[in-house]
Write an enzyme that holds these catalytic residues in place. Structure first.
Site, PDB file in Angstrom:
ATOM      1  N   ARG A  15     -51.926  -3.133 -80.421  1.00  0.00           N
ATOM      2  CA  ARG A  15     -52.045  -2.898 -81.862  1.00  0.00           C
ATOM      3  C   ARG A  15     -51.013  -1.895 -82.384  1.00  0.00           C
ATOM      4  NH1 ARG A  15     -58.342  -1.691 -81.358  1.00  0.00           N
ATOM      5  NH2 ARG A  15     -57.638  -1.279 -79.213  1.00  0.00           N
ATOM      6  N   LYS A  22     -48.213   3.115 -75.912  1.00  0.00           N
ATOM      7  CA  LYS A  22     -49.021   3.842 -76.898  1.00  0.00           C
ATOM      8  C   LYS A  22     -49.110   5.337 -76.609  1.00  0.00           C
ATOM      9  CE  LYS A  22     -53.706   3.142 -77.256  1.00  0.00           C
ATOM     10  NZ  LYS A  22     -54.911   2.539 -77.868  1.00  0.00           N
ATOM     11  N   GLN A  74     -53.682   0.790 -62.075  1.00  0.00           N
ATOM     12  CA  GLN A  74     -54.844  -0.097 -62.217  1.00  0.00           C
ATOM     13  C   GLN A  74     -54.521  -1.490 -61.669  1.00  0.00           C
ATOM     14  OE1 GLN A  74     -56.263  -0.294 -66.248  1.00  0.00           O
ATOM     15  NE2 GLN A  74     -57.665  -1.996 -65.848  1.00  0.00           N
ATOM     16  N   ASP A 102     -55.984   7.763 -75.511  1.00  0.00           N
ATOM     17  CA  ASP A 102     -55.403   7.689 -76.859  1.00  0.00           C
ATOM     18  C   ASP A 102     -56.056   8.666 -77.833  1.00  0.00           C
ATOM     19  OD1 ASP A 102     -57.829   6.385 -77.199  1.00  0.00           O
ATOM     20  OD2 ASP A 102     -56.993   4.524 -77.983  1.00  0.00           O
ATOM     21  N   GLU A 150     -68.893  -4.066 -78.083  1.00  0.00           N
ATOM     22  CA  GLU A 150     -67.537  -3.997 -78.620  1.00  0.00           C
ATOM     23  C   GLU A 150     -67.449  -4.817 -79.902  1.00  0.00           C
ATOM     24  OE1 GLU A 150     -65.016  -1.979 -77.547  1.00  0.00           O
ATOM     25  OE2 GLU A 150     -66.768  -1.252 -76.466  1.00  0.00           O
ATOM     26  N   ASN A 360     -15.108  23.133 -83.737  1.00  0.00           N
ATOM     27  CA  ASN A 360     -15.491  23.376 -82.337  1.00  0.00           C
ATOM     28  C   ASN A 360     -15.218  22.185 -81.433  1.00  0.00           C
ATOM     29  OD1 ASN A 360     -17.463  21.872 -83.662  1.00  0.00           O
ATOM     30  ND2 ASN A 360     -19.104  22.619 -82.344  1.00  0.00           N
ATOM     31  N   TYR A 361     -14.768  21.065 -81.989  1.00  0.00           N
ATOM     32  CA  TYR A 361     -14.689  19.827 -81.205  1.00  0.00           C
ATOM     33  C   TYR A 361     -13.340  19.168 -81.428  1.00  0.00           C
ATOM     34  CZ  TYR A 361     -16.346  15.247 -79.517  1.00  0.00           C
ATOM     35  OH  TYR A 361     -16.518  14.073 -78.835  1.00  0.00           O
ATOM     36  N   ARG A 414      -1.041  31.008 -96.185  1.00  0.00           N
ATOM     37  CA  ARG A 414      -0.887  30.282 -97.445  1.00  0.00           C
ATOM     38  C   ARG A 414       0.574  29.975 -97.740  1.00  0.00           C
ATOM     39  NH1 ARG A 414      -4.325  34.161-101.024  1.00  0.00           N
ATOM     40  NH2 ARG A 414      -6.217  33.696 -99.873  1.00  0.00           N
TER      41      ARG A 414
HETATM   42  C1  UD1 Z   1     -62.520   1.807 -76.596  1.00  0.00           C
HETATM   43  C2  UD1 Z   1     -63.972   1.456 -76.292  1.00  0.00           C
HETATM   44  C3  UD1 Z   1     -64.773   1.479 -77.598  1.00  0.00           C
HETATM   45  C4  UD1 Z   1     -64.642   2.824 -78.229  1.00  0.00           C
HETATM   46  C5  UD1 Z   1     -63.175   3.236 -78.440  1.00  0.00           C
HETATM   47  C6  UD1 Z   1     -63.092   4.680 -78.841  1.00  0.00           C
HETATM   48  C7  UD1 Z   1     -63.945  -0.055 -74.373  1.00  0.00           C
HETATM   49  C8  UD1 Z   1     -64.127  -1.455 -73.889  1.00  0.00           C
HETATM   50  N1  UD1 Z   1     -64.035   0.160 -75.676  1.00  0.00           N
HETATM   51  O1  UD1 Z   1     -62.014   0.781 -77.449  1.00  0.00           O
HETATM   52  O2  UD1 Z   1     -66.134   1.201 -77.321  1.00  0.00           O
HETATM   53  O3  UD1 Z   1     -65.327   2.819 -79.482  1.00  0.00           O
HETATM   54  O4  UD1 Z   1     -62.440   3.084 -77.214  1.00  0.00           O
HETATM   55  O5  UD1 Z   1     -61.791   5.044 -79.170  1.00  0.00           O
HETATM   56  O6  UD1 Z   1     -63.755   0.807 -73.556  1.00  0.00           O
HETATM   57  N2  UD1 Z   1     -56.972   1.210 -70.961  1.00  0.00           N
HETATM   58  C9  UD1 Z   1     -56.713   1.147 -69.620  1.00  0.00           C
HETATM   59  N3  UD1 Z   1     -56.781  -0.060 -68.988  1.00  0.00           N
HETATM   60  C10 UD1 Z   1     -57.081  -1.201 -69.632  1.00  0.00           C
HETATM   61  C11 UD1 Z   1     -57.377  -1.126 -71.021  1.00  0.00           C
HETATM   62  C12 UD1 Z   1     -57.323   0.095 -71.660  1.00  0.00           C
HETATM   63  O7  UD1 Z   1     -56.428   2.154 -68.980  1.00  0.00           O
HETATM   64  O8  UD1 Z   1     -57.107  -2.261 -69.001  1.00  0.00           O
HETATM   65  C13 UD1 Z   1     -56.861   2.504 -71.646  1.00  0.00           C
HETATM   66  C14 UD1 Z   1     -55.912   2.472 -72.825  1.00  0.00           C
HETATM   67  O9  UD1 Z   1     -54.595   2.775 -72.415  1.00  0.00           O
HETATM   68  C15 UD1 Z   1     -56.506   3.506 -73.765  1.00  0.00           C
HETATM   69  C16 UD1 Z   1     -57.985   3.546 -73.391  1.00  0.00           C
HETATM   70  O10 UD1 Z   1     -58.116   2.871 -72.148  1.00  0.00           O
HETATM   71  O11 UD1 Z   1     -55.954   4.785 -73.574  1.00  0.00           O
HETATM   72  C17 UD1 Z   1     -58.838   2.843 -74.422  1.00  0.00           C
HETATM   73  O12 UD1 Z   1     -58.342   1.534 -74.625  1.00  0.00           O
HETATM   74  P1  UD1 Z   1     -58.234   0.913 -76.083  1.00  0.00           P
HETATM   75  O13 UD1 Z   1     -57.621  -0.430 -75.961  1.00  0.00           O
HETATM   76  O14 UD1 Z   1     -57.655   1.864 -77.009  1.00  0.00           O
HETATM   77  O15 UD1 Z   1     -59.798   0.716 -76.387  1.00  0.00           O
HETATM   78  P2  UD1 Z   1     -60.452   0.609 -77.802  1.00  0.00           P
HETATM   79  O16 UD1 Z   1     -60.319  -0.783 -78.296  1.00  0.00           O
HETATM   80  O17 UD1 Z   1     -59.985   1.697 -78.655  1.00  0.00           O
HETATM   81 MG    MG Z   2     -58.466   3.101 -78.495  1.00  0.00          MG
END
Ligand code: UD1
Ligand code: MG
Length: 431
Positions: A15, A22, A74, A102, A150, A360-361, A414
């Site tokens: 997004r 991000k 991961q 985030d 979600e 200077n350059y 001058r």
């Molecule tokens: C997530 C939560 C949501 C919550 C919101 C709060 C889940 C499924 N949803 O949604 O309930 O309200 O945060 O801000 O957890 N990430 C990984 N691996 C992945 C996917 C994501 O490490 O496979 C990390 C992302 O980099 C990010 C964090 O997890 O830093 C959250 O992921 P994001 O996609 O932002 O989740 P939200 O949709 O915001």
């Molecule tokens: Mg998020």
């Protein structure tokens, strides 16, 4: 504090619509992930950051700031999603605090709210002004959490819920070990959700409490709009701290100050000013629309519309409008108007006339200009570096200085001024 911390930063951040991952987007001059790790370090000595998308780039950037952080990758191909993210974390302590990567506004004190809790599963929620994008929290009539739905999986009724999951959780490490294998990807996104652990706890009759947290502090940055919202909050925080410490800002909402800037003493920051990098403002006045980057100002005043570029140190110095200073040390100097002073060192009592340029350059290398004490540099002077002007020197207006000038001398190059009588009339004729 005996608590481990996992920071999830493996997601694609789709997004954000950006090539930059991000968590490397900046707020107040530093990456989102920088803030969260910095605060986490105040709480724990066992921090694991989970990476996948652009893992190398993210780790390399964080290595510039931190040591002693564990990075794991991961298994995203098989276990995508926030549940998949924590499957390979091996916490050193019994409790694991899991943070979304985030959340740039989260501070150590917010993390410590969770550390005081005893239950095997603790989550956090707030009542959102705008719940869109967040997971909705379904509570029973005793205010305990039954499950998180979600947004993409929510029905119309659930979408109306304003209570949302803030994205910070505290788990007993044992609970995770037993229950992470039970997660499925049976949802709209085909991902393994960390949020499903709440329902799993409920199924095992483990009551789950939600800590009520502040919406602004716990906001998750998912888009560039969120990035701007988080920036506004971070700026307000930074400026409030300085004003409470005695700094004057008449229109703080027009000022931009990066997170590692320091301001102290009786300083005034006027409207439209940007203070960047590791700048340090001590007992100084920064007037309207000036920019200071990675420089120190002490007992000085600059601007309006001055630009002080990296590596400069100004002490008891006056810099006026449209003056650019770069990598220079100025002590007790006045440069009132329209000058470029780069790679220079200028000493006490020296006056720099309007339109002075340190050249200077030469197109290949940079050279230094050294100017001593009590030097008077006339307007429109070019100092072709490398060049040294000793103490008590006068440079006549309009001079191009290509040689060193000895103490006590006048430098002037001058051409004699020619005045031809009535030339105007000869050229244009008389009207
Ligand atoms: C997530 C939560 C949501 C919550 C919101 C709060 C889940 C499924 N949803 O949604 O309930 O309200 O945060 O801000 O957890 N990430 C990984 N691996 C992945 C996917 C994501 O490490 O496979 C990390 C992302 O980099 C990010 C964090 O997890 O830093 C959250 O992921 P994001 O996609 O932002 O989740 P939200 O949709 O915001
Ligand atoms: Mg998020």
């Amino acid at each position: 504090m005996n608590i481990s911390i996992a920071i999830m930063a493996a997601g694609f951040g789709t997004r954000m619509k950006s090539k930059t991952p991000k968590v490397l987007h900046k707020i107040s001059g530093f990456e989102i992930l920088y803030y969260i790790i910095k605060e986490a370090q105040k709480v724990s000595d066992d921090i694991t950051v989970i990476l996948y998308h652009e893992a190398n780039q993210i780790q390399q950037k964080m290595d510039e700031y931190f040591t002693n952080i564990n990075y794991i990758i991961q298994n995203h191909d098989q276990f995508p999603g926030t549940g998949g993210a924590i499957m390979d974390v091996h916490p050193k302590y019994e409790k694991l605090l899991v943070l979304n990567g985030d959340m740039p506004l989260l501070e150590a004190k917010d993390m410590l709210l969770f550390a005081q809790e005893e239950a095997p599963v603790i989550m956090s929620s707030f009542c959102a002004k705008d719940a869109s994008g967040y997971g909705r929290v379904i509570k029973d009539n005793t205010n305990l959490v039954e499950k998180i739905v979600e947004e993409k999986d929510a029905n119309e009724q659930e979408k109306k819920i304003k209570d949302v999951n803030a994205g910070v959780y505290l788990f007993d490490s044992d609970f995770l070990q037993t229950n992470l294998p039970k997660l499925t990807n049976d949802n709209q996104q085909n991902e393994y959700y960390i949020t499903d652990l709440i329902k799993i706890a409920n199924d095992q009759l483990i009551p789950v409490k939600a800590i009520d947290v502040d919406e602004e502090t716990f906001m998750g940055v998912n888009s560039k709009y969120h990035l701007a919202l988080a920036e506004t909050c971070m700026q307000a925080r930074i400026k409030k701290r300085f004003m409470e410490a005695g700094v004057i800002m008449r229109l703080p909402e027009t000022i931009y100050i990066e997170a590692e800037v320091q301001i102290s003493g009786e300083s005034v920051i006027e409207n439209g000013v940007s203070l960047l990098g590791h700048s340090n403002i001590i007992d100084s006045i920064v007037k309207t629309n000036s920019v200071v980057e990675d420089s120190t100002l002490e007992d000085s005043d600059i601007g309006p519309m001055a630009r002080i570029r990296p590596g400069s140190y100004l002490f008891k110095t006056h810099i006026g409008n449209f003056v650019e200073v770069k990598k220079s040390t100025l002590k007790g100097v006045k440069a009132g108007h329209l000058s470029y002073l780069g790679d220079s060192s200028i000493d006490e009592g020296t006056n720099i006339g309007c339109g002075t340029i340190t050249c200077n350059y030469d197109g290949k290398s940079k050279f230094k200009t050294i100017i001593g004490k009590n030097v008077f540099i006339g307007s429109d002077t070019q100092l072709v570096a490398p060049v040294t002007i000793e103490d008590d020197v006068m440079i006549a207006a309009g001079t191009t200085v290509t040689k060193n000038v000895k103490q006590g001398s006048l430098a002037i190059n001058r051409h004699p001024l020619k005045i031809i009588d009535n030339f105007f009339y000869k050229f244009f004729g008389k009207k």
